[in-house]
Design an enzyme around this catalytic site. Structure first.
Site, PDB file in Angstrom:
ATOM      1  CE  LYS A  33      -0.086   3.493   4.631  1.00 59.99           C
ATOM      2  NZ  LYS A  33      -0.242   3.648   6.057  1.00 59.99           N
TER       3      LYS A  33
ATOM      4  CB  SER B 101       4.499  -1.823  12.105  1.00 58.88           C
ATOM      5  OG  SER B 101       4.041  -0.498  12.295  1.00 58.88           O
TER       6      SER B 101
ATOM      7  CD  GLU C 269      -3.951  -2.606   7.293  1.00 65.81           C
ATOM      8  OE1 GLU C 269      -2.846  -2.904   6.833  1.00 65.81           O
ATOM      9  OE2 GLU C 269      -4.492  -1.507   7.085  1.00 65.81           O
TER      10      GLU C 269
ATOM     11  N   GLY D 159       4.567   1.285   4.922  1.00 67.10           N
ATOM     12  CA  GLY D 159       5.887   1.925   4.884  1.00 67.10           C
ATOM     13  C   GLY D 159       6.975   1.089   4.215  1.00 67.10           C
TER      14      GLY D 159
ATOM     15  CG  HIS E  14      -6.134   2.039   5.051  1.00 67.24           C
ATOM     16  ND1 HIS E  14      -5.709   2.963   5.981  1.00 67.24           N
ATOM     17  CD2 HIS E  14      -5.104   1.185   4.862  1.00 67.24           C
ATOM     18  CE1 HIS E  14      -4.462   2.681   6.326  1.00 67.24           C
ATOM     19  NE2 HIS E  14      -4.063   1.599   5.662  1.00 67.24           N
TER      20      HIS E  14
ATOM     21  CD  GLU F  12      -3.201   5.645   6.493  1.00 65.22           C
ATOM     22  OE1 GLU F  12      -3.194   5.717   5.256  1.00 65.22           O
ATOM     23  OE2 GLU F  12      -2.260   5.142   7.153  1.00 65.22           O
TER      24      GLU F  12
ATOM     25  CG  ASN G 207      -1.762   1.241   1.321  1.00 68.03           C
ATOM     26  OD1 ASN G 207      -1.863   1.997   0.347  1.00 68.03           O
ATOM     27  ND2 ASN G 207      -2.390   1.460   2.475  1.00 68.03           N
TER      28      ASN G 207
ATOM     29  N   GLY H 145       1.734   2.171  10.624  1.00 66.28           N
ATOM     30  CA  GLY H 145       2.684   3.274  10.473  1.00 66.28           C
ATOM     31  C   GLY H 145       3.382   3.676  11.765  1.00 66.28           C
TER      32      GLY H 145
END
Ligand code: PEP
Length: 245
Positions: free
Chosen positions: A9, A207, A162, A229, A92, A94, A7, A168
């Protein structure tokens, strides 16, 4: 089949994608894992030729709840299909937190994707507060029941567990928590869909990196990972993929 999905992002640009694709071209990709990248819309056409050459899936990070019409700035499921997209992330955290996406919206987006024969990659997970109050099971069950309300055809569905507090932060959930919560998700899906639920892939996200990937993948119930990430660097992402074998 196991899946490892990147992902990207909004953390990528032309130069970083060029570097990613050039590194990918020097590597032999794994046969036992399906890899994919959820890219910002504007890079779909840039990544598609190389990713499909390696049999990697191409994904989007968002889709409109509407089919078509006067929705300035939106991208429909049909448009994604026409561009060659295979899957799309929905729900997600976010988007739930920063863009006010409710379970009802998530549910509608899943329906739009399935109508176009695209795979929804549904993210669910508890916040830190819910985790500390031992409400994880309640939250996961409610998200599954609301997000998948009236969704009948589930063989294409991918779920990513998640925990919001692990995304993150560099702080992955413990393998004990991952195992417990993914088994709970699979049990809940079993109650909702019976035997058909066995076709649903359940990933872990939060993570994941080349150091912790192997211990997570050793858990039988984990069907792969959604990686944020660590997916921006192709070598790191491939190290995660290789720790699956
Ligand atoms: C994500 O955003 O889906 C995610 C898992 O991010 P990260 O790997 O950076 O925690």
């Amino acid at each position: 089949m196991k899946y490892i999905i990147a992902n990207w992002k909004m953390s990528i640009d032309d130069a970083k994608i060029d570097k990613f694709l050039n590194t990918l071209k020097t590597q032999v990709s794994s046969k036992n894992v399906v890899c994919g990248v959820a890219t910002p819309f504007v890079y779909i056409n840039k990544v598609l030729p190389t990713l499909s050459q390696y049999h990697w899936l191409v994904g989007a990070q968002n889709v409109s709840f509407a089919e078509s019409g006067a929705y300035t700035g939106e991208i429909s499921a049909k448009m994604l299909r026409e561009q060659g997209v295979n899957f799309c992330i929905v729900g997600h955290s976010e988007r739930r937190v920063m863009f006010g996406e409710t379970d009802e919206i998530v549910n509608t987006k899943i329906q739009r994707l399935l109508e176009q024969n695209l795979t929804p990659l549904l993210c669910i997970g508890e916040t830190l507060e819910q985790h500390e109050q031992n409400k994880t099971n309640l939250v996961l069950k409610k998200q599954l029941q609301s997000d998948l309300a009236d969704i009948k055809y589930v063989d294409k569905l991918i779920i990513a567990y998640e925990p919001v507090w692990a995304i993150g932060t560099g702080k992955s959930a413990s393998t004990k928590d991952i195992q417990q919560n993914i088994l709970f998700i699979k049990q809940t899906l079993g109650k909702m869909y019976g035997d058909k639920s066995q076709d649903i892939t359940v990933l872990y996200g939060g993570s994941v990196n080349p150091k912790n990937a192997q211990s997570i993948f050793l858990l039988n119930c984990v069907d792969g990972a959604l990686v944020g990430g660590a997916s921006l660097d192709c070598q790191k992402f491939l190290d995660i993929v290789h720790s699956m074998q």
